[in-house]
Enzyme design. Structure first.
Site, mmCIF file in Angstrom:
data_model
loop_
_atom_site.group_PDB
_atom_site.id
_atom_site.type_symbol
_atom_site.label_atom_id
_atom_site.label_comp_id
_atom_site.label_asym_id
_atom_site.label_seq_id
_atom_site.Cartn_x
_atom_site.Cartn_y
_atom_site.Cartn_z
ATOM 1 N N GLU A 124 0.834 -1.202 0.000
ATOM 2 C CA GLU A 124 0.000 0.000 0.000
ATOM 3 C C GLU A 124 0.868 1.250 0.000
ATOM 4 O OE1 GLU A 124 -2.964 0.446 3.028
ATOM 5 O OE2 GLU A 124 -3.558 -1.673 2.976
ATOM 6 N N GLU A 128 -4.409 9.344 3.956
ATOM 7 C CA GLU A 128 -5.562 9.142 4.830
ATOM 8 C C GLU A 128 -5.868 10.412 5.609
ATOM 9 O OE1 GLU A 128 -5.448 4.499 6.072
ATOM 10 O OE2 GLU A 128 -3.694 5.669 6.676
#
Length: 260
Positions: A124, A128
């Site tokens: 990943e 966020e």
């Protein structure tokens, strides 16, 4: 003359590194809600139900809704989680520059908005936003190694400032991940915020640098459980104060390709 074996290898290399420049403001038909036989394939597919998002002239609106029934809080977590939105691209890329124009206007502690790159192998590269911290966003990478004794979810994460006004995640900002084999650069509104090189991801004697082809993933989710996740997200959600429907907007996505 190249041998058949060499031609096959070159074809595979070209396929692996394939990257087509792409941009969208999420016009109708850009997201499918299930398997489709239409051609061409829509660039995005919703993993969550079709009523978890809408597309309008403003872009992609993603929703998180209050779960039904009574919600109780015990030991810092909620008894139920609200249903959010997860949307994946139907294409992948191995290295490239991806820009997400995002706003998170309904700021509620315990809610996470994520625009990330994610691989089938679980690599990943993350951007966020958490509803309990209006003035910051977070960058992170995750690339598991067989030698890991536990997931290294937050080891390489950092809390980042917004370099341009309005300095709140409630406003639209352009968040960029520029990824190649030598470094990852996160930028906001064209200003470099963080650079990460492979040697900086060494942990337990292994590098944890993303190296697999990844798809784009857009989402909003309820981080009210388990306890560690709820604490990170400044939750759990207090549904006695939060609106029954929380939303985030992705105004557009742009992919620019790197040369391997």
């Amino acid at each position: 003359m190249l041998s058949i074996h060499t031609l096959v290898v070159l074809s595979l290399v070209n396929f692996i590194y394939a990257c087509t420049p792409f941009s969208t403001s999420f016009s109708p038909g850009s997201i499918t809600s299930g398997k489709t036989s239409s051609a061409p394939t829509p660039p995005f597919i919703a993993i969550t139900p079709s009523d978890s998002f809408t597309t309008t002239k403003d872009g992609l609106s993603m929703f998180l809704r209050k779960p039904p029934g009574d919600i109780t809080r015990t030991d810092g977590v909620n008894s139920q989680l609200g249903e959010g939105t997860t949307i994946n691209s139907t294409f992948t890329l191995l290295y490239g520059k991806v820009t997400f124009e995002v706003s998170f206007p309904t700021l509620v502690p315990g809610v996470v908005v994520a625009v990330i790159l994610i691989a089938d192998e679980h690599d990943e590269i993350d951007i966020e936003m958490i509803g309990g911290d209006a003035d910051h966003w977070q960058s992170n990478v995750y690339a598991p190694s067989p030698s890991d004794t536990q997931p290294l979810w937050g080891v390489f994460g950092k809390i980042q400032d917004l370099p341009r006004s309005p300095s709140t995640i409630a406003s639209v900002h352009a968040y960029t991940i520029d990824w190649n084999a030598d470094r990852i650069i996160w930028s906001v509104d064209g200003i470099v915020v963080r650079t990460l090189e492979p040697h900086q991801t060494r942990k337990n004697g292994r590098l944890h640098y993303p190296s697999h082809a990844m798809r784009l993933q857009l989402g909003i989710w309820d981080a009210s459980s388990p306890l560690g996740t709820a604490q990170w997200a400044k939750g759990p959600i207090d549904w006695t104060k939060a609106p029954a429907e929380i939303h985030a907007l992705v105004r557009g996505v742009k992919v620019e390709c790197s040369t391997p």
